[in-house]
Write a protein that holds these residues in place. Structure first.
Motif, PDB file in Angstrom:
ATOM      1  N   ILE A   1     -66.498  -3.819   8.524  1.00 47.96           N
ATOM      2  CA  ILE A   1     -66.673  -5.718   8.633  1.00 47.96           C
ATOM      3  C   ILE A   1     -65.957  -5.361   9.797  1.00 47.96           C
ATOM      4  CG2 ILE A   1     -67.022  -7.935   8.262  1.00 47.96           C
ATOM      5  CD1 ILE A   1     -67.459  -6.712   4.553  1.00 47.96           C
ATOM      6  N   ASN A   2     -64.687  -6.310   9.581  1.00 46.16           N
ATOM      7  CA  ASN A   2     -63.923  -6.900  10.821  1.00 46.16           C
ATOM      8  C   ASN A   2     -63.789  -5.816  11.595  1.00 46.16           C
ATOM      9  OD1 ASN A   2     -62.693  -9.142   9.549  1.00 46.16           O
ATOM     10  ND2 ASN A   2     -62.513  -8.129   8.248  1.00 46.16           N
ATOM     11  N   LEU A   3     -64.732  -5.295  13.219  1.00 46.06           N
ATOM     12  CA  LEU A   3     -64.804  -4.047  13.870  1.00 46.06           C
ATOM     13  C   LEU A   3     -63.906  -4.573  16.010  1.00 46.06           C
ATOM     14  CD1 LEU A   3     -67.560  -2.228  12.910  1.00 46.06           C
ATOM     15  CD2 LEU A   3     -65.130  -2.377  11.929  1.00 46.06           C
ATOM     16  N   PRO A   4     -63.391  -4.258  15.918  1.00 45.24           N
ATOM     17  CA  PRO A   4     -63.009  -4.753  17.623  1.00 45.24           C
ATOM     18  C   PRO A   4     -64.136  -4.745  18.677  1.00 45.24           C
ATOM     19  CG  PRO A   4     -61.873  -2.411  17.231  1.00 45.24           C
ATOM     20  CD  PRO A   4     -63.404  -2.421  16.319  1.00 45.24           C
ATOM     21  N   TYR A   5     -64.479  -5.773  19.582  1.00 42.93           N
ATOM     22  CA  TYR A   5     -65.572  -6.054  19.917  1.00 42.93           C
ATOM     23  C   TYR A   5     -65.474  -7.028  21.453  1.00 42.93           C
ATOM     24  CZ  TYR A   5     -63.793 -10.815  18.359  1.00 42.93           C
ATOM     25  OH  TYR A   5     -63.761 -11.434  17.887  1.00 42.93           O
ATOM     26  N   ALA A   6     -66.166  -6.563  22.108  1.00 47.47           N
ATOM     27  CA  ALA A   6     -66.083  -7.447  23.907  1.00 47.47           C
ATOM     28  C   ALA A   6     -66.999  -8.072  23.987  1.00 47.47           C
ATOM     29  CB  ALA A   6     -65.111  -6.269  24.849  1.00 47.47           C
ATOM     30  N   HIS A   7     -67.181  -9.653  24.169  1.00 47.04           N
ATOM     31  CA  HIS A   7     -68.083 -10.615  25.099  1.00 47.04           C
ATOM     32  C   HIS A   7     -67.623 -10.785  26.101  1.00 47.04           C
ATOM     33  CE1 HIS A   7     -69.907  -9.379  21.443  1.00 47.04           C
ATOM     34  NE2 HIS A   7     -69.060  -9.381  20.380  1.00 47.04           N
ATOM     35  N   TYR A   8     -68.433 -11.326  27.071  1.00 46.32           N
ATOM     36  CA  TYR A   8     -68.048 -12.303  28.314  1.00 46.32           C
ATOM     37  C   TYR A   8     -69.435 -13.126  28.188  1.00 46.32           C
ATOM     38  CZ  TYR A   8     -67.802 -14.360  32.438  1.00 46.32           C
ATOM     39  OH  TYR A   8     -67.370 -14.959  33.546  1.00 46.32           O
ATOM     40  N   ASP A   9     -68.931 -14.677  28.063  1.00 43.30           N
ATOM     41  CA  ASP A   9     -70.259 -15.611  28.093  1.00 43.30           C
ATOM     42  C   ASP A   9     -70.220 -15.947  29.502  1.00 43.30           C
ATOM     43  OD1 ASP A   9     -71.848 -17.544  28.048  1.00 43.30           O
ATOM     44  OD2 ASP A   9     -71.389 -17.938  26.049  1.00 43.30           O
ATOM     45  N   ALA A  10     -70.802 -15.975  30.263  1.00 46.91           N
ATOM     46  CA  ALA A  10     -70.739 -15.939  31.916  1.00 46.91           C
ATOM     47  C   ALA A  10     -71.183 -17.240  32.329  1.00 46.91           C
ATOM     48  CB  ALA A  10     -72.021 -14.936  32.641  1.00 46.91           C
ATOM     49  N   GLU A  11     -71.789 -17.988  31.511  1.00 48.69           N
ATOM     50  CA  GLU A  11     -72.733 -19.334  31.508  1.00 48.69           C
ATOM     51  C   GLU A  11     -70.798 -20.333  31.519  1.00 48.69           C
ATOM     52  OE1 GLU A  11     -76.160 -20.609  29.527  1.00 48.69           O
ATOM     53  OE2 GLU A  11     -75.635 -22.432  29.742  1.00 48.69           O
ATOM     54  N   ARG A  12     -70.869 -19.844  30.796  1.00 45.06           N
ATOM     55  CA  ARG A  12     -69.090 -20.975  30.165  1.00 45.06           C
ATOM     56  C   ARG A  12     -68.317 -19.984  30.291  1.00 45.06           C
ATOM     57  NH1 ARG A  12     -69.258 -22.299  23.788  1.00 45.06           N
ATOM     58  NH2 ARG A  12     -69.914 -20.159  23.354  1.00 45.06           N
ATOM     59  N   ARG A  13     -68.198 -18.922  30.638  1.00 46.32           N
ATOM     60  CA  ARG A  13     -66.725 -18.694  31.097  1.00 46.32           C
ATOM     61  C   ARG A  13     -65.756 -17.873  30.288  1.00 46.32           C
ATOM     62  NH1 ARG A  13     -65.398 -21.549  36.701  1.00 46.32           N
ATOM     63  NH2 ARG A  13     -67.130 -22.979  36.349  1.00 46.32           N
ATOM     64  N   ILE A  14     -66.278 -17.780  29.649  1.00 45.13           N
ATOM     65  CA  ILE A  14     -65.678 -17.382  28.332  1.00 45.13           C
ATOM     66  C   ILE A  14     -65.459 -15.817  27.837  1.00 45.13           C
ATOM     67  CG2 ILE A  14     -64.782 -17.056  25.668  1.00 45.13           C
ATOM     68  CD1 ILE A  14     -66.054 -20.326  26.245  1.00 45.13           C
ATOM     69  N   ALA A  15     -64.217 -14.878  27.000  1.00 46.85           N
ATOM     70  CA  ALA A  15     -64.325 -13.897  27.117  1.00 46.85           C
ATOM     71  C   ALA A  15     -63.584 -13.422  25.377  1.00 46.85           C
ATOM     72  CB  ALA A  15     -63.757 -12.992  27.844  1.00 46.85           C
TER      73      ALA A  15
ATOM     74  N   VAL B   1     -59.134  -6.381  19.450  1.00 45.70           N
ATOM     75  CA  VAL B   1     -58.528  -5.172  18.875  1.00 45.70           C
ATOM     76  C   VAL B   1     -58.084  -4.028  17.992  1.00 45.70           C
ATOM     77  CG1 VAL B   1     -56.879  -3.154  20.875  1.00 45.70           C
ATOM     78  CG2 VAL B   1     -58.259  -4.333  22.005  1.00 45.70           C
ATOM     79  N   SER B   2     -58.341  -3.150  17.737  1.00 41.34           N
ATOM     80  CA  SER B   2     -57.485  -2.669  16.388  1.00 41.34           C
ATOM     81  C   SER B   2     -56.119  -2.357  17.022  1.00 41.34           C
ATOM     82  CB  SER B   2     -58.454  -1.399  15.764  1.00 41.34           C
ATOM     83  OG  SER B   2     -59.605  -1.998  15.122  1.00 41.34           O
ATOM     84  N   VAL B   3     -54.874  -2.450  16.044  1.00 43.53           N
ATOM     85  CA  VAL B   3     -53.683  -2.053  15.479  1.00 43.53           C
ATOM     86  C   VAL B   3     -53.705  -1.201  14.736  1.00 43.53           C
ATOM     87  CG1 VAL B   3     -51.472  -2.556  15.344  1.00 43.53           C
ATOM     88  CG2 VAL B   3     -52.670  -4.491  16.054  1.00 43.53           C
ATOM     89  N   PRO B   4     -52.972   0.223  15.060  1.00 45.07           N
ATOM     90  CA  PRO B   4     -53.181   0.794  13.424  1.00 45.07           C
ATOM     91  C   PRO B   4     -52.866   0.459  12.349  1.00 45.07           C
ATOM     92  CG  PRO B   4     -52.654   1.934  15.850  1.00 45.07           C
ATOM     93  CD  PRO B   4     -52.314   1.137  16.438  1.00 45.07           C
ATOM     94  N   TYR B   5     -53.271   0.539  11.310  1.00 43.84           N
ATOM     95  CA  TYR B   5     -52.775   0.151  10.051  1.00 43.84           C
ATOM     96  C   TYR B   5     -51.189   0.584   9.873  1.00 43.84           C
ATOM     97  CZ  TYR B   5     -52.668  -2.016   5.780  1.00 43.84           C
ATOM     98  OH  TYR B   5     -52.244  -3.108   4.202  1.00 43.84           O
ATOM     99  N   GLY B   6     -51.961   1.684   9.475  1.00 42.04           N
ATOM    100  CA  GLY B   6     -50.909   2.884   9.132  1.00 42.04           C
ATOM    101  C   GLY B   6     -49.494   2.252   9.511  1.00 42.04           C
ATOM    102  N   ASP B   7     -49.829   3.291  10.904  1.00 39.90           N
ATOM    103  CA  ASP B   7     -48.133   2.846  11.347  1.00 39.90           C
ATOM    104  C   ASP B   7     -47.938   1.569  12.129  1.00 39.90           C
ATOM    105  OD1 ASP B   7     -49.698   4.861  14.528  1.00 39.90           O
ATOM    106  OD2 ASP B   7     -49.112   5.602  12.236  1.00 39.90           O
ATOM    107  N   TYR B   8     -48.372   0.374  11.916  1.00 39.92           N
ATOM    108  CA  TYR B   8     -47.384  -0.704  11.602  1.00 39.92           C
ATOM    109  C   TYR B   8     -46.709  -1.126  10.752  1.00 39.92           C
ATOM    110  CZ  TYR B   8     -47.139  -5.923  12.682  1.00 39.92           C
ATOM    111  OH  TYR B   8     -46.705  -6.961  12.681  1.00 39.92           O
ATOM    112  N   GLU B   9     -47.617  -1.042   9.083  1.00 38.50           N
ATOM    113  CA  GLU B   9     -47.124  -0.714   7.948  1.00 38.50           C
ATOM    114  C   GLU B   9     -45.840   0.254   7.598  1.00 38.50           C
ATOM    115  OE1 GLU B   9     -49.444  -0.705   3.584  1.00 38.50           O
ATOM    116  OE2 GLU B   9     -49.074   0.756   5.185  1.00 38.50           O
TER     117      GLU B   9
END
Lengths: 194, 145
Positions: free
Chosen positions: B66-80, B84-92
């Protein structure tokens, strides 16, 4: 040439225009007609487009015959169904938690306050989402800013809805809620009990 | 950029969030990122193309659907909006310094901004500026309450 009917009101306004501007009716008629003809062409084009669209839909079948001659759903419809069933089976119940100390909208404050101060780590809202619903939270806005989205339970949609409801009802028993001087019946970000 | 009494203004340029599995939440605190970047970065220094930047750290166990990486840019509102995923196992397991993992994830997010081809915005300069914030000795601890 098609002559469209003119209402009495319009005719009166036009007569007044003729009197004040010295423009005769024949000249007005000439000016009016091209626009009406253009409007007719646009309407005809739209109608043709709609008709063609309907023709197209009716030719792409939603049912097919398999190799034994039995009626089956088309592959496209089967794939869509499988996707939607998968989404119902893959749901999660989450909490929205304050990422920083700050003021957050309050929809359950019984004293009429529209904001509430939350400390970092306190619950703002419980909710449920399904696979494919990520678009519900564009630009990191979960209904308020400076919140963490914390999945707490994963399962099918019904199980997640029950989990959400339990957590919303039991919110007043949380230590953070007990410490507050104002009693909240549910988390500040939840407008209802579901 | 002002932070009055430790409270960030509602209306600002940089927002940081996270999609964090509940088990690991006690080991996570992104708030220093929020404060440090709000204090040090002005997006208009890099051009007009970006007015707001929303970033989310994803810390979810493997197999997440469900919670997957993404990247969007809205040119009209100039919002990005980038996640980004952080490696869960390594973090834990803390196999690498956790703050370093988060810094790398944030910088990876800026790399993803570059791929969005935001007009009139110097992504390289933004990346460099953020890297300098993270390079400052003890920057994270300074903003922890």
């Amino acid at each position: 040439m098609v002559k469209l009917p003119i209402s009495d009101k319009t005719r009166n306004i036009q007569s007044q225009a003729i009197e004040s501007n010295g423009v005769d009716e024949a000249t007005l008629e000439k000016k009016r007609t091209p626009y009406h003809f253009l409007l007719l062409i646009v309407c005809a084009a739209l109608g043709a487009g709609l008709w063609m669209g309907q023709e197209e839909d009716s030719t792409s079948s939603i049912i097919v015959l398999d190799q034994d001659g039995n009626v089956e759903l088309s592959p496209e419809r089967k794939a869509k169904l499988a996707r939607e069933l998968d989404e119902i089976d893959n749901a999660e119940q989450y909490a929205l938690i304050a990422a920083v100390n700050g003021h957050f909208p309050c929809f359950s404050c019984m004293d009429g306050s529209t904001t509430i101060f939350l400390k970092k780590g306190e619950v703002w809202k419980y909710g449920v989402t399904r696979k494919g619903e990520q678009i519900r939270y564009p630009a990191g806005n979960f209904g308020a800013m400076d919140l963490y989205y914390v999945p707490q339970f994963k399962g099918d949609y019904a199980a997640c809805l029950k989990e959400e409801k339990r957590k919303i009802y039991y919110y007043p028993t949380l230590p953070e809620a007990l410490m507050r001087s104002v009693e909240l019946i549910r988390p500040p970000g939840n407008k209802t009990d579901s | 950029m002002t932070i009055a009494n430790g409270i960030l203004p509602q209306d600002r340029q940089i927002y940081i969030s996270g999609r964090i599995w509940h088990d690991i939440l006690p080991k996570v605190d992104f708030s220093p990122f929020l404060y440090a970047l709000h204090d040090s970065i002005n997006l208009s220094d890099f051009g007009k193309g970006l007015q707001r930047y929303y970033f989310s750290f994803i810390l979810m166990p493997e197999g997440e659907q469900i919670n997957l990486p993404y990247a969007h840019y809205d040119a009209e509102r100039r919002i990005a909006d980038v996640a980004v995923s952080v490696p869960y196992g390594d973090y834990e397991e803390k196999t690498t310094n956790r703050i370093l993992m988060l810094e790398n994830a944030y910088l990876q997010g800026i790399d993803r901004l570059a791929a969005l081809n935001i007009p009139e915005f110097d992504v390289k300069a933004f990346y460099q500026n953020v890297k300098e914030v993270f390079a400052a000795e003890g920057w994270y601890g300074k903003w922890l309450d």
